[in-house]
Design a protein around this motif. Structure first.
Motif, PDB file in Angstrom:
ATOM      1  N   TRP A  26     114.265  35.392  91.786  1.00 58.39           N
ATOM      2  CA  TRP A  26     114.915  34.133  91.464  1.00 58.39           C
ATOM      3  C   TRP A  26     114.213  33.284  92.655  1.00 58.39           C
ATOM      4  N   SER A  27     114.705  32.029  92.754  1.00 56.40           N
ATOM      5  CA  SER A  27     113.807  31.091  93.681  1.00 56.40           C
ATOM      6  C   SER A  27     112.547  30.792  93.260  1.00 56.40           C
ATOM      7  N   TYR A  28     112.321  30.420  92.124  1.00 55.87           N
ATOM      8  CA  TYR A  28     111.096  30.359  91.554  1.00 55.87           C
ATOM      9  C   TYR A  28     110.134  28.919  92.172  1.00 55.87           C
ATOM     10  N   SER A  29     108.930  28.896  92.495  1.00 56.67           N
ATOM     11  CA  SER A  29     107.945  28.031  92.978  1.00 56.67           C
ATOM     12  C   SER A  29     106.802  28.006  92.183  1.00 56.67           C
ATOM     13  N   ASP A  30     106.411  26.820  91.748  1.00 59.90           N
ATOM     14  CA  ASP A  30     104.982  27.009  90.814  1.00 59.90           C
ATOM     15  C   ASP A  30     105.094  28.265  90.065  1.00 59.90           C
ATOM     16  N   ASN A  31     106.069  28.454  89.186  1.00 55.42           N
ATOM     17  CA  ASN A  31     106.443  29.319  88.185  1.00 55.42           C
ATOM     18  C   ASN A  31     106.254  31.015  88.612  1.00 55.42           C
ATOM     19  N   ALA A  32     106.402  30.982  90.144  1.00 58.32           N
ATOM     20  CA  ALA A  32     106.292  32.601  90.479  1.00 58.32           C
ATOM     21  C   ALA A  32     107.792  32.630  91.324  1.00 58.32           C
ATOM     22  N   PRO A  33     108.300  33.696  91.484  1.00 61.07           N
ATOM     23  CA  PRO A  33     109.391  34.071  92.113  1.00 61.07           C
ATOM     24  C   PRO A  33     109.022  33.904  93.680  1.00 61.07           C
TER      25      PRO A  33
ATOM     26  N   THR B 201     122.690  33.803  91.195  1.00 59.12           N
ATOM     27  CA  THR B 201     123.022  33.192  89.625  1.00 59.12           C
ATOM     28  C   THR B 201     122.321  32.047  89.713  1.00 59.12           C
ATOM     29  N   GLY B 202     122.325  31.622  88.270  1.00 61.56           N
ATOM     30  CA  GLY B 202     121.475  30.287  88.027  1.00 61.56           C
ATOM     31  C   GLY B 202     120.420  30.619  87.001  1.00 61.56           C
ATOM     32  N   SER B 203     119.916  29.561  86.513  1.00 59.53           N
ATOM     33  CA  SER B 203     118.917  29.670  85.235  1.00 59.53           C
ATOM     34  C   SER B 203     117.795  30.196  85.609  1.00 59.53           C
ATOM     35  N   ASP B 204     117.194  30.345  86.731  1.00 63.27           N
ATOM     36  CA  ASP B 204     116.016  30.935  86.968  1.00 63.27           C
ATOM     37  C   ASP B 204     116.079  32.465  87.572  1.00 63.27           C
ATOM     38  N   VAL B 205     117.153  33.150  87.312  1.00 59.53           N
ATOM     39  CA  VAL B 205     117.303  34.637  87.903  1.00 59.53           C
ATOM     40  C   VAL B 205     116.670  35.450  86.697  1.00 59.53           C
ATOM     41  N   ARG B 206     115.832  36.358  86.929  1.00 59.51           N
ATOM     42  CA  ARG B 206     115.148  37.258  85.920  1.00 59.51           C
ATOM     43  C   ARG B 206     115.526  38.662  86.433  1.00 59.51           C
TER      44      ARG B 206
END
Length: 205
Positions: free
Chosen positions: A155-162, A191-196
Motif C-alpha cells: 500500500w501507500s503507492y508513489s509513482d505506481n510503486a508501493p 484499507t483503501g483503494s490502493d491496497v494490494r
C-alpha cells in the motif's frame, strides 16, 4: 443446429512482456516505467477468492509473529523475504524452523531475486526481490477478504510503486515494520483503494 464457440485460452505468460515504444512515439516517463515493469511482471488472472492453507501458510504465520517486537535492521523487504523463504521450506519439508536472527541481522542472509521473473519456486526456497517496489510486482492478486498468512500486502503507492509492505496473518491483521521506529509490529490490515494483496506461497486453497 446450435453453433458453439470454443472458449478462448487464457494466456499463461504475460502477453505484454515485450511491450516497447518506437522512437517516434510520444511515450511519457510513466509509459516507459510501465513497459519496463511489464517485462518482469507475472500475468495476472482474476484475483484469488479463497484463503490458502497448508504447512507453508502455517509456518509463514509463525515466522511473522516471531519477529514482532524485534528491530528490522534491514527493513520490511527483508521481513517479507524471510517469511516467504521459511514458509516455502516448510511447504516442502513439512517442518517449520522459525529463525531467531535473520530479520535482525545487518548482513543479508536470505537470497534475493533481481525481478519477479527470477522468482524461484522450488522445493528449497521462494526468493523475492530485495526492494518493496520490486516485490510489489510479484505473485497473484488476492481479494483482501481471502488474505492468508504469508500473503504479501502492499500500500501507500508513489509513482505506481508501493512504499509500504507487510505480511498478512489473515484478512484482518498484518505484520509490518513501523517506519518511524524500525520495529516489527502487528497491526490492522490497511484499507483503501490502493491496497494490494499478493500470494507468492504455494498452498491448498
Amino acid at each position: 443446429m446450435t453453433e458453439t464457440t470454443a472458449p478462448s485460452q487464457l494466456p499463461t505468460a504475460n502477453p505484454y512482456a515485450g511491450l516497447t515504444f518506437a522512437p517516434g512515439d510520444s511515450a511519457s516517463a510513466w509509459d516507459l516505467a510501465c513497459a519496463t515493469a511489464m517485462a518482469s511482471a507475472p500475468y495476472q488472472q482474476q484475483p484469488l477468492q479463497t484463503p490458502a492453507t497448508g504447512a507453508a501458510i502455517d509456518c509463514a504465520r509463525q515466522v511473522a509473529l516471531a519477529d514482532v517486537g524485534s528491530r528490522a535492521a534491514r527493513g520490511v523487504a527483508a521481513l517479507t523475504q524471510e517469511v516467504t523463504q521459511f514458509g516455502a521450506i516448510a511447504g516442502s519439508t513439512g517442518r517449520c524452523q522459525v529463525p531467531t536472527t535473520v530479520v535482525n541481522s545487518e548482513a543479508p542472509s536470505v537470497a534475493s531475486a533481481e525481478t519477479c521473473a527470477e522468482l524461484a519456486k522450488s522445493p528449497e526456497s521462494v526468493r523475492l526481490p530485495s526492494t518493496v517496489a520490486a516485490q510489489g510486482l510479484c505473485g497473484q492478486r488476492v481479494v483482501p477478504a481471502a488474505a492468508s498468512p504469508g500473503d504479501l500486502v502492499f500500500w501507500s503507492y508513489s509513482d505506481n510503486a508501493p512504499t509500504r509492505a507487510g505480511v498478512a496473518l489473515g484478512p484482518e491483521q498484518i505484520v509490518t515494520v513501523d517506519p518511524g521506529t524500525g520495529q516489527v509490529v502487528e497491526e490492522s490490515m490497511p484499507t483503501g483503494s490502493d491496497v494490494r494483496v499478493k500470494r507468492v506461497l504455494e498452498g491448498a486453497s
